[in-house]
Design an enzyme around this catalytic site. Structure first.
Site, mmCIF file in Angstrom:
data_model
loop_
_atom_site.group_PDB
_atom_site.id
_atom_site.type_symbol
_atom_site.label_atom_id
_atom_site.label_comp_id
_atom_site.label_asym_id
_atom_site.label_seq_id
_atom_site.Cartn_x
_atom_site.Cartn_y
_atom_site.Cartn_z
ATOM 1 N N GLY A 166 -31.105 -89.530 -17.072
ATOM 2 C CA GLY A 166 -31.781 -88.245 -17.043
ATOM 3 C C GLY A 166 -33.201 -88.359 -17.588
ATOM 4 O O GLY A 166 -33.525 -89.276 -18.347
ATOM 5 N N CYS A 167 -34.027 -87.412 -17.204
ATOM 6 C CA CYS A 167 -35.446 -87.474 -17.601
ATOM 7 C C CYS A 167 -35.594 -87.220 -19.099
ATOM 8 O O CYS A 167 -36.269 -87.977 -19.806
ATOM 9 C CB CYS A 167 -36.257 -86.473 -16.786
ATOM 10 S SG CYS A 167 -35.570 -84.808 -16.738
#
Lengths: 343, 343, 343, 343
Positions: free
Chosen positions: A154-155
């Site tokens: 995930g970012c």
């Protein structure tokens, strides 16, 4: 010169899909990617620039094409990037693997090993879950080289995990008071579907916290950093900018130390990581420094007491937080330079 | 109807000065303010709209006039708002008081009682320091009514102090792990003088942390919340928006509790405060909710463990964080409704 | 003191509805407005702050209520503001008039007299069409005083008509080369419904022209300025800002003249118009000057040849371009000061 | 493989200098550029990332070095890019040429041949003036190949000239009514020096027209399009975005025509121009389409009368409007593919 690698991108309509196309079209070791998208399933082959005018060139670009196994076979696709909702990724990844096509999945479908954490995605159990490799090259470089299914991080998780890993892995952090991660992300993180929250009139000139104590990326922090839920707290915020993440991370060290020692520790940790830049002690990265780049930047400030530490990390959520990291994983899987096509 | 109050604003060029002018020109209990500014000292009387075109009306506005004690005497000025650098405020406030004119100072010159904290402003000691009243109406309403010198609170400090005061004053917070205050402010907080950091090209589409472990507003937190430096940590960030502050505040409670109990506690605390709006449990204010208003909004989310609490407060840094709070103090000093001219 | 006027707002969910509520809640001559909205028709009475949190106060606001003729009768509503899609306004306005309630309509339903122009709205003919008064107070002040149905002007149209009327009405403009109106509007002009064009990722950091040769506001320009389609050309653009319109208007004068003469001409034209500010020759308004105000600002630059003229006008599309102008019309209809509640 | 070309960049601190460095560092036919900047003249060799942190990599970048002819000789510099104020460019270009180093100048110093037009730059006459080639590759491709001194076009001028050249050169435009060019540019066009106009608080959420009838780029339009001052009118505006220009251009055609004919005409004109993209009739480019690319995009809308035409062109003012166009000129001068290193 070796044969260029043959890739496909499934889910070309979104922001991450567009960045994948942009990167792979210019990648020195890759053939032009096969582009797959719902628009082509519905309307037939569609020029890429119809969805993303800024990618247009004078020479024709590859078309977005309707999915078929026959097409993938004809094109001899070796690896597919899935830039799809996690439900679709969860369904499609095993099918690609069964066709002997490696998968780099950008959704959350395969990131979590612990069933309690994974429950946030409401997906049925799948034995593949434990075979997926969490695609953080800085932490799992060797496993990635031989992986068949990559769960691209995930970012938000990337920005937090990369900042914390050097200190946590060395056991330098006092976990008792808890680690606070206050993260801020540009609007592209909220996806392309128009909604009240992504309306310019809501987002512009605004800032809001959301999903307090409940964001799905939390599970990645727990698993990758080996922490209990009570030991880390993550609050995302929606920034009025198109792209970029900045995480401000508050930790206490077990023993007082010096800025120089912290700097050396983090720099050593990332000495052979081409896409992590560590700032000198007391110098903090801002979002500008990493937007439109494939880097994660890390800086910190140590309190005069030598124990309270503020880490600041920044990255482009669509690049190091998504598409660039995915290609970085591909580079490792195929023996290219880790930063090939990304600098 | 009583005689309207006669006010002056010194330092009309900046953002807070402009907001003070806008508010006082429309205040039902105040005569049009006397406007004082360096531009008039240099060039003679100057129309206000030359500096602030958006304040223009068809009817002439008051001119900005050159300072003189004679002028203030002629106009029978009762109270002056100082929107000046703290060095100038520190010098001028005693002179106004000596001329029997009350002072509401918007700088940091008079906010801090503890010499160690006050040292950040590099000002010579002045016996008046201990007579200044910290102009937080919600905390010091009674003292403000009779004050002669008001130290109007900092913008960041207001957002943090108002969020924390209800819980800290009731002794509900576990101070051992430390309170984390992660604050984000629009660019107007950085002042009107052009600089590399306020250049559009730096500020737009960006976010940066600054003054980590070293921001001047920290002293206000310590003194007003009665905390030690090791018990609270404050990190400001520069948001790419014109105005507005959002503070995300992390506390641990001594004993587990319920959202409803926290909500009731904070709502009761501000029951008779017209300019603080408390949100229902689990509902967080965003910056939009308070920009161009005189309100501070407070919301919170309690973790399932009943102990970890995230408070979010927002306000307009030029209004409740500066000009509106200054006028709120004036209203108290002269016996008007606290929110007169502010809603 | 006279009886306060009793108003209703239908269509409270949108941006113009919210501004109408904000203005009327503070209007010295109006009772708190009756708020009508689809949300109340569906869910029952709903607090206004559920839709517009920034309007919340500590004291309860009026609820949004379900529509019924009985309710309007009980409240003795005298005038209704319709902030609805033009189809709904077209249907409802006659019904209100039949109930002896005056109508100020903010849609395009009643603005156009010429059937060819009106055809862009695809509405069935209605005899009322010719009785509606175009609610531009600066042009039709007297007719508005006695009007029963006001067609509140379009936002773009207001900015262009007010800039051009003084010169066109005096016959000073050479119509042969054609007048060019290049207008730029903030995103609120595109409405509240989320769409690809109002998504932050499309709108931010962008600029686009749209509806070239085909925008619905063109008909208002033709009718109010008495021009042929070949004599004026209007191109709207979408600006990456929340609110504000700037129109850059290119005209040629029949005879060479001086800046002073143009300035005097326009200033005289608006001498008794409290909500139009005319700038000195060579001084151009920007969008900041009028946003969050009820003014339209007009400036110009004359070429050295004394014939080519660039007019620049700015206004807040939600205020002078919508809600403020609507209330300005109400003020005229009820004999209040034209700018009552608007300055 | 041929010897890589040896370049220098003088004026590395500004936005165009940074883009030149970014492009040339990755250019397949160029050695890493020699970086020259005032900061190095003052402080000695300075890491590039001190000025531009987003250009940092893990491997060291070239240093910014103090200027000396000896250094240029040692490095065998063949061509220098001057990204300097026009006064400095005017002085330095002849010196470089005298040292047998070709010059690509990004300032306005050498763009204008007509002394009346050139007077806006207040520069002393220089015989070189008439030898400089206006570096618009689409118009002067052949002359550029052999040029020694390139005057790189202005950013606004590029967007206007490229849109108008196809029609004007074919004599299709009616010049009597005059051509209107309404241009809008991001803030980077205003340069890096902080000023009231580039302050975030002025620029953000705003739009303003400036230099009406007086912008320096007008001379380029007259000379390159062979027009009289009375035949074209150019109004620049300051957009609240970092980068990008959109020009809306209003022309009348001498004879009525069809959209298909206009489209074919413009597409044919740019058939062999790799960095101009022509949109299908009725499709208009927005700023997003070209920002962070080296393209100029052109679209148009023809009125139903077949004569009134609105052209819309967009480009990135720092790339096709400055650095990319400069490198495009270098590519032509050295026989590389015109778009080498730019796509």
């Amino acid at each position: 010169m070796p044969q260029p690698i043959r890739t496909a991108i499934s889910g070309i309509a979104g922001y991450a899909g567009a960045e994948l196309a942009r990167i792979l079209l210019a990648h020195p070791q890759a053939a032009p990617p096969l582009l797959l998208g719902r628009i082509a399933d519905e309307q037939g082959p569609t020029p890429l620039e119809h969805l993303h005018p800024n990618l247009a060139r004078k020479q024709p670009l590859p078309l977005i094409e309707p999915f078929s196994w026959q097409l993938l076979a004809e094109r001899k696709i070796e690896v597919v990037f899935l830039a799809l909702p996690h439900e679709q990724s969860h369904q499609q990844a095993p099918e690609y693997l069964a066709h002997n096509i490696k998968v780099i999945d950008l959704s959350g479908a395969w990131r979590l090993q612990n069933p309690t954490n994974a429950a946030v995605y409401n997906l049925p159990p799948n034995p593949l879950q434990t075979e997926a490799i969490y695609g953080s090259p800085e932490l799992h470089r060797e496993k990635i080289r031989t992986a068949k299914l990559i769960a691209n991080p995930g970012c938000y998780s990337t920005s937090i995990i990369l900042a914390l890993a050097p200190l946590l892995r060395a056991g330098l952090v006092d976990l008792a008071p808890g680690i606070i991660c206050d993260s801020k992300s540009g609007i592209s993180g909220a996806g392309k579907t128009p909604s009240p929250k992504t309306h310019f009139m809501y987002a512009a000139d605004n800032l809001s916290a959301y999903s307090v104590f409940g964001h799905r990326h939390t599970g990645e922090l727990l698993e990758q950093l080996n922490l209990l839920d009570s030991q880390i707290q993550f609050t995302p915020h929606l920034l009025p900018i198109p792209r970029g993440i900045l995480s401000t991370i508050y930790v206490k060290l077990l023993d007082p130390t010096t800025p120089a020692a912290v700097e050396k520790h983090i720099m050593d940790f990332y000495a052979s990581s081409p896409l992590v830049r560590v700032r000198p002690a007391g110098t903090l990265p801002d979002i500008h420094a990493t937007v439109h780049t494939s880097f994660c930047d890390i800086g910190f400030q140590l309190a005069p007491d030598g124990k309270r530490l503020v880490l600041v990390s920044t990255l482009d959520n669509l690049l190091k937080g998504a598409a660039s990291q995915a290609v970085q994983n591909m580079n490792l899987m195929y023996g290219f330079k880790e930063e090939e096509g990304l600098a």
